[in-house]
Design an enzyme around this catalytic site. Structure first.
Site, PDB file in Angstrom:
ATOM      1  N   ASP A  11      52.439  21.379 100.864  1.00 51.13           N
ATOM      2  CA  ASP A  11      53.561  21.231 100.318  1.00 51.13           C
ATOM      3  C   ASP A  11      53.888  21.116  98.941  1.00 51.13           C
ATOM      4  O   ASP A  11      53.332  20.266  98.354  1.00 51.13           O
ATOM      5  CB  ASP A  11      54.420  20.227 101.183  1.00 51.13           C
ATOM      6  CG  ASP A  11      56.021  20.445 100.985  1.00 51.13           C
ATOM      7  OD1 ASP A  11      56.586  21.136 101.812  1.00 51.13           O
ATOM      8  OD2 ASP A  11      56.702  19.791 100.029  1.00 51.13           O
TER       9      ASP A  11
ATOM     10  N   ASN B 115      63.899  25.896  91.760  1.00 49.82           N
ATOM     11  CA  ASN B 115      65.264  26.786  92.298  1.00 49.82           C
ATOM     12  C   ASN B 115      66.498  26.369  91.520  1.00 49.82           C
ATOM     13  O   ASN B 115      67.029  27.218  91.224  1.00 49.82           O
ATOM     14  CB  ASN B 115      65.343  26.702  93.769  1.00 49.82           C
ATOM     15  CG  ASN B 115      64.155  27.691  94.345  1.00 49.82           C
ATOM     16  OD1 ASN B 115      63.938  28.685  93.848  1.00 49.82           O
ATOM     17  ND2 ASN B 115      63.811  27.383  95.657  1.00 49.82           N
TER      18      ASN B 115
ATOM     19  N   HIS C 163      66.106  31.320  91.556  1.00 49.48           N
ATOM     20  CA  HIS C 163      65.308  31.846  92.739  1.00 49.48           C
ATOM     21  C   HIS C 163      64.322  32.767  92.305  1.00 49.48           C
ATOM     22  O   HIS C 163      63.253  32.713  92.904  1.00 49.48           O
ATOM     23  CB  HIS C 163      66.172  32.281  93.779  1.00 49.48           C
ATOM     24  CG  HIS C 163      67.080  31.204  94.479  1.00 49.48           C
ATOM     25  ND1 HIS C 163      66.755  30.255  95.387  1.00 49.48           N
ATOM     26  CD2 HIS C 163      68.174  30.920  94.478  1.00 49.48           C
ATOM     27  CE1 HIS C 163      67.363  29.583  96.044  1.00 49.48           C
ATOM     28  NE2 HIS C 163      68.718  30.046  95.245  1.00 49.48           N
TER      29      HIS C 163
ATOM     30  N   ASP D 126      60.425  32.177  93.604  1.00 46.66           N
ATOM     31  CA  ASP D 126      59.427  33.188  94.041  1.00 46.66           C
ATOM     32  C   ASP D 126      58.307  33.409  93.356  1.00 46.66           C
ATOM     33  O   ASP D 126      57.099  33.536  93.749  1.00 46.66           O
ATOM     34  CB  ASP D 126      60.387  34.561  93.798  1.00 46.66           C
ATOM     35  CG  ASP D 126      61.464  34.628  94.990  1.00 46.66           C
ATOM     36  OD1 ASP D 126      61.551  33.502  95.968  1.00 46.66           O
ATOM     37  OD2 ASP D 126      62.197  35.566  94.912  1.00 46.66           O
TER      38      ASP D 126
ATOM     39  N   ASP E 152      58.363  26.229 100.892  1.00 48.96           N
ATOM     40  CA  ASP E 152      57.309  25.930  99.880  1.00 48.96           C
ATOM     41  C   ASP E 152      56.079  25.271 100.650  1.00 48.96           C
ATOM     42  O   ASP E 152      55.414  24.462 100.106  1.00 48.96           O
ATOM     43  CB  ASP E 152      57.662  25.306  98.753  1.00 48.96           C
ATOM     44  CG  ASP E 152      58.265  23.990  99.259  1.00 48.96           C
ATOM     45  OD1 ASP E 152      58.813  23.713 100.491  1.00 48.96           O
ATOM     46  OD2 ASP E 152      58.464  22.829  98.386  1.00 48.96           O
TER      47      ASP E 152
END
Length: 219
Positions: free
Chosen positions: A68, A76, A81, A85, A111
Site C-alpha cells: 500500500d 492526489n 489525479h 496516475d 493504491d
C-alpha cells in the site's frame, strides 16, 4: 490428388481466419484481465496464478504480499489525479520488474497491490522486502516535481506443502502491512494466519474496499 489440393486450398483461408479470430479473442481476454493503468493482472487473473504457486511450490518459502502506498491521497489532493496516475503507473512498473523472476504481482485497486513470490529461505525474503521497499520509496517525478510517496509492505510467509487458502493469506499479509503503516511505513512479515484485528464482512475492520517480524517501521 487434384481434388485433395483443391480442398486444401479452399480450407486454407478458413483456417487462417480462425487463427486470426483465435488470436483476437486471446488479446481481448488478456486485455480484460489486466489493469488499464499499470498493465498488471487484475485480481481474478492474479488469484489463479497465485493459487498455482502456493499449490505447486515444494521448496523454500512462498510469501503472499500486500503493498500500500503511503501519502497517495496527499499526492492526489495537492498535485492532482494525473500525478496520482503517474505514481500508480510507476509503482506498477517497479513491482512488475521486481517480481518477474520471483513470482506474480497485481494491482488490487486504488493504491493497493498484491504479490506472491518464491524465495530460497526467510532470510532471502527479508532481503527482497528491504530492496522492494527502498525502491518503491525512491523518487517518482511528475511534471518535474518529486512526489512525496512511501510504501508499506506486509507479507505472510508460507511453508510449501501445507494447505493454504489465498484469501486467508492475503488477510494475514494485509494485517502485517497495516502494522507497518501504523508505525511509519516499512515492511513486516507474519507467520501467523489467525486474525489479530476485528473482522467485518471477512475483512480487517477499517480496511478500504491483513508473531510480526518487522523492519523499517514495522513493530
Amino acid at each position: 490428388m487434384s481434388h485433395t489440393l483443391t480442398a486444401i486450398s479452399a480450407a486454407a483461408p478458413l483456417a487462417a481466419g480462425w487463427t486470426v479470430h483465435g488470436l483476437w479473442q486471446h488479446r481481448l481476454i488478456d486485455r480484460a484481465e489486466r489493469d488499464e493503468l499499470t498493465g498488471l493482472p487484475r485480481r481474478a487473473a492474479f488469484e489463479k496464478s497465485a493459487a498455482r504457486m502456493l499449490r505447486r511450490t515444494r521448496q523454500g518459502v512462498v510469501a503472499v504480499l500486500v503493498i500500500d502506498l503511503d501519502g497517495f491521497k496527499k499526492v492526489n489532493d495537492v498535485y492532482g489525479h494525473a500525478a496520482g496516475d503517474t505514481a500508480i503507473r510507476e509503482t506498477g512498473r517497479r513491482l512488475a520488474q521486481w517480481a518477474e523472476p520471483l513470482g506474480t504481482v497485481a494491482r488490487l485497486g486504488g493504491d493497493e497491490f498484491a504479490a506472491v513470490i518464491h524465495c530460497a529461505d526467510p532470510e532471502t525474503l527479508r532481503g527482497e522486502l528491504t530492496h522492494l521497499q527502498q525502491w518503491l520509496c525512491s523518487t517518482v517525478t511528475y511534471d518535474g516535481l518529486p512526489l512525496p510517496l512511501g510504501a508499506s509492505i506486509g507479507a505472510y510467509c508460507h511453508t510449501p506443502g501445507l494447505p493454504i487458502d489465498l484469501s486467508v493469506a492475503l488477510r494475514a499479509a494485509d494485517e502485517a502491512m497495516y502494522r507497518a503503516k501504523q508505525t511509519g511505513g516499512g515492511w513486516a512479515v507474519t507467520h501467523a494466519l489467525a486474525p489479530a484485528y476485528r473482522t467485518v464482512n471477512g475483512r480487517r475492520e477499517g480496511r478500504s474496499g491483513t508473531d510480526i517480524d518487522a523492519q523499517g517501521g514495522g513493530s
